[in-house]
Design a protein around this motif. Structure first.
Motif, PDB file in Angstrom:
ATOM      1  N   SER A 240      -8.102   6.283  -4.688  1.00 61.84           N
ATOM      2  CA  SER A 240      -8.517   6.264  -3.286  1.00 61.84           C
ATOM      3  C   SER A 240      -9.976   6.680  -3.110  1.00 61.84           C
ATOM      4  O   SER A 240     -10.550   6.476  -2.042  1.00 61.84           O
ATOM      5  CB  SER A 240      -7.614   7.184  -2.453  1.00 61.84           C
ATOM      6  OG  SER A 240      -7.738   8.527  -2.872  1.00 61.84           O
TER       7      SER A 240
ATOM      8  N   LEU B  80      -5.447  -1.632   3.443  1.00 60.58           N
ATOM      9  CA  LEU B  80      -4.486  -1.281   2.391  1.00 60.58           C
ATOM     10  C   LEU B  80      -3.078  -1.732   2.741  1.00 60.58           C
ATOM     11  O   LEU B  80      -2.265  -1.996   1.856  1.00 60.58           O
ATOM     12  CB  LEU B  80      -4.500   0.231   2.168  1.00 60.58           C
ATOM     13  CG  LEU B  80      -5.622   0.767   1.284  1.00 60.58           C
ATOM     14  CD1 LEU B  80      -5.684   2.280   1.357  1.00 60.58           C
ATOM     15  CD2 LEU B  80      -5.438   0.309  -0.152  1.00 60.58           C
TER      16      LEU B  80
ATOM     17  N   ARG C  88      -3.242  -2.057  -2.956  1.00 62.98           N
ATOM     18  CA  ARG C  88      -2.060  -2.350  -2.133  1.00 62.98           C
ATOM     19  C   ARG C  88      -0.778  -2.165  -2.936  1.00 62.98           C
ATOM     20  O   ARG C  88       0.237  -1.680  -2.414  1.00 62.98           O
ATOM     21  CB  ARG C  88      -2.135  -3.780  -1.588  1.00 62.98           C
ATOM     22  CG  ARG C  88      -3.127  -3.964  -0.455  1.00 62.98           C
ATOM     23  CD  ARG C  88      -3.077  -5.386   0.066  1.00 62.98           C
ATOM     24  NE  ARG C  88      -4.016  -5.592   1.162  1.00 62.98           N
ATOM     25  CZ  ARG C  88      -4.200  -6.759   1.792  1.00 62.98           C
ATOM     26  NH1 ARG C  88      -3.477  -7.817   1.416  1.00 62.98           N
ATOM     27  NH2 ARG C  88      -5.066  -6.875   2.774  1.00 62.98           N
TER      28      ARG C  88
ATOM     29  N   ALA D  23       0.026   3.978   3.389  1.00 64.72           N
ATOM     30  CA  ALA D  23      -1.403   3.783   3.109  1.00 64.72           C
ATOM     31  C   ALA D  23      -2.214   5.011   3.510  1.00 64.72           C
ATOM     32  O   ALA D  23      -3.139   5.426   2.797  1.00 64.72           O
ATOM     33  CB  ALA D  23      -1.918   2.541   3.838  1.00 64.72           C
TER      34      ALA D  23
END
Length: 316
Positions: free
Chosen positions: A5, A34, A214, A261
């Protein structure tokens, strides 16, 4: 090794330097990217809506197209059409701007419902049907639509069925005085936001990075009590006395995905109640329809969302 991230943190930081004063909007765009969810950006002109999307496209090396929607735009202007070639005596497909990775539908409420509906199949099924042929869209296909919140003359409000296909409705407000002061300082120092300068942005990620992220988001865990908590929140929107339309089953699934997400961006492998709460306003504000008497009383969706979140007990 850094959490994956961190790549999105760099994206967030870079865009926030270009579009000053819209930190929350940029963060929610990261969550939507995402989640694979489409977004409505609503705000007055000149608040950086188009600039934000262009900068993001450049930073992830994504194919980008923009449609300026007006009352005379036809569905074929978006989807494309088959054209007869006199030399070969056959039809050839001229693809429309929908065949891209990031599509900016500018002022979507200025085009009639027939043209708005041209995006429905693309947004929901990631495909387009032309003359009976099914044509797949890119894996990343992501629609960001803008609309002016102040002008109503000559506009066509999006129907509920189409609004529900957008994950978030993000309100782009005026920047704070300090942020606007920074914008002036940037302009004074020669920082411009025209096409040439945007093209000089060095990409931070690629489309493949986004698709990989994803897949990682799908692995974020959600405990059973949180699923029950989410279901209770959804049910409360459907039972609220001031609402004629609550959250749909589609929005419940979208709420779950967006919360995963959000948790992933926070560096966690599990969802917390705070993730669900953080996603609620942008996810629900365009889906909840107030009863006419509630509208007459001046009620808004935002306070109702806040009230529901405060009333439902948080799982321990």
């Amino acid at each position: 090794m850094n959490h994956p991230s961190s790549l999105f943190e760099r994206l967030n930081t870079t865009i926030s330097r270009i579009v000053v004063g819209q930190t929350t909007v940029v963060h929610h765009l990261m969550v939507a990217l995402l989640s694979g969810g489409h977004v409505i950006l609503e705000g007055v002109p000149g608040t950086g809506k188009t600039l934000t999307v262009k900068a993001l496209s450049q930073l992830i090396k994504a194919d980008f197209r923009r449609i300026q929607l007006t009352p005379d735009v036809l569905p074929s202007d978006i989807l494309g059409t088959n054209i007869f070639d006199l030399n070969t005596r056959s039809f050839s497909l001229k693809r429309g701007p929908v065949f891209t990775e990031i599509l900016l539908a500018d002022e979507i409420n200025r085009t009639p419902p027939k043209t708005q509906s041209a995006l429905l199949e693309a947004m929901e099924e990631q495909q387009v049907t032309l003359d009976g042929d099914r044509l797949l869209l890119p894996d990343l296909f992501w629609v960001i639509a803008t609309q002016n919140s102040l002008e109503f003359e000559g506009t066509y409000p999006l129907p509920e069925a189409q609004l529900d296909r957008f994950l978030f409705k993000l309100v782009v407000d005026y920047p704070s005085p300090s942020a606007e002061r920074q914008m002036l300082a940037n302009a004074q120092s020669g920082l411009q936001t025209k096409r040439v300068n945007l093209e000089q942005l060095k990409p931070i990620a690629t489309v493949e990075h986004i698709l990989t992220a994803r897949r990682l988001v799908q692995q974020v865990e959600v405990a059973d009590p949180l699923l029950d908590y989410l279901m209770t929140l959804v049910q409360r929107t459907r039972q609220h006395p001031d609402l004629s339309l609550g959250a749909s089953p589609r929005s419940a699934v979208a709420w779950l995905q967006a919360s995963k997400a959000h948790a992933w961006l926070e560096g966690r492998s599990f969802v917390t109640p705070d993730d669900l709460k953080a996603i609620a306003p942008p996810l629900l504000r365009h889906r909840l329809i107030l009863r006419p008497e509630a509208q007459l009383d001046g009620l808004q969706a935002e306070p109702i969302i806040a009230a529901i979140l405060s009333q439902v007990p948080v799982p321990r």
